[in-house]
Scaffold this active site. Sequence first.
Site, short mmCIF file in Angstrom:
data_model
loop_
_atom_site.label_atom_id
_atom_site.label_comp_id
_atom_site.label_asym_id
_atom_site.label_seq_id
_atom_site.Cartn_x
_atom_site.Cartn_y
_atom_site.Cartn_z
CB CYS A 1 -11.29 -4.86 4.78
SG CYS A 1 -12.72 -3.89 4.32
CG HIS B 1 -3.67 -5.86 -3.42
ND1 HIS B 1 -3.45 -4.53 -3.70
CD2 HIS B 1 -4.28 -5.89 -2.21
CE1 HIS B 1 -3.91 -3.78 -2.71
NE2 HIS B 1 -4.43 -4.58 -1.79
CD GLU C 1 -7.98 -3.75 -1.09
OE1 GLU C 1 -7.05 -3.85 -0.27
OE2 GLU C 1 -9.17 -3.64 -0.76
CE1 TYR D 1 -10.84 0.48 -2.22
CE2 TYR D 1 -11.55 -1.80 -2.27
CZ TYR D 1 -10.85 -0.77 -1.67
OH TYR D 1 -10.14 -1.01 -0.52
CG HIS E 1 -1.92 -1.17 1.12
ND1 HIS E 1 -1.72 -2.33 1.84
CD2 HIS E 1 -3.04 -1.36 0.41
CE1 HIS E 1 -2.70 -3.17 1.57
NE2 HIS E 1 -3.52 -2.61 0.70
CG HIS F 1 -5.04 -7.85 1.83
ND1 HIS F 1 -4.88 -7.04 2.94
CD2 HIS F 1 -5.21 -7.02 0.78
CE1 HIS F 1 -4.95 -5.78 2.57
NE2 HIS F 1 -5.15 -5.73 1.26
CD GLU G 1 -6.37 -0.28 0.56
OE1 GLU G 1 -6.13 -1.22 -0.22
OE2 GLU G 1 -6.22 -0.38 1.79
CD GLU H 1 -10.12 -5.83 10.90
OE1 GLU H 1 -10.91 -4.89 10.71
OE2 GLU H 1 -9.54 -6.43 9.98
CD1 TRP I 1 -14.37 -0.75 2.03
CD2 TRP I 1 -12.74 0.75 1.75
NE1 TRP I 1 -13.72 -0.63 3.23
CE2 TRP I 1 -12.71 0.29 3.09
CE3 TRP I 1 -11.80 1.69 1.35
CZ2 TRP I 1 -11.78 0.74 4.02
CZ3 TRP I 1 -10.87 2.14 2.27
CH2 TRP I 1 -10.87 1.67 3.58
#
Length: 189
Positions: free
Chosen positions: A69, A34, A121, A109, A27, A71, A119, A89, A168
């Site tokens: 959110c 990604h 993604e 987005y 980032h 990855h 961002e 998280e 987002w």
Amino acid sequence: MTTEVELVVLADSEGNAIGTAPKATVHTKDTPLHFAFSTYILNPRGELLVTRRALSKKTWPGVWTNSMCGHPGPDETNADAIRRRGVDELGLEVDSFLDIQEVLPDYQYRAVDASGIVEWELCPVHLVRLAVGEFVEPLDDEVEEFEWAEPQKLFDAVDATPFVFSPWMVDQLSAPELRQAILEAFDAE
């Protein structure tokens, strides 16, 4: 003792995995495309979890956003990544989710925050149901605060004041199929 480096899976414009990179380096002002995921978590009362990003976050610190959110790692399914991030998280147990429903499988987005960090993604959006008796205990370095919101009231707030929420989340909630899935889950309660 070695610390495992969290990897992000890089993608080409057609959605194919083309490699990995350490999350800590991805980032930037020139973020590569990604894979990621977004989740909207409903509790057994049909309320939707919204979180305010920790002030220490690199991108969009202090901004209200969807539940969680993250990855997926190499060879990790989104469902497994969602469970992992639920632990990392939100302080949940790995088996806290009753089901994980992919609602916007092709969502992607690109957004730039005030500091210039990008961002970009491929980010399928999921609706997740939290099991009865499960409690969210977010980690301080991830979540500044959180609220359980009635879905329609949240939609109204996003529509009236989109600048208060992550780009987002605003974009995702503009999709009628996501709102419908959330409301149907809420009505089912």
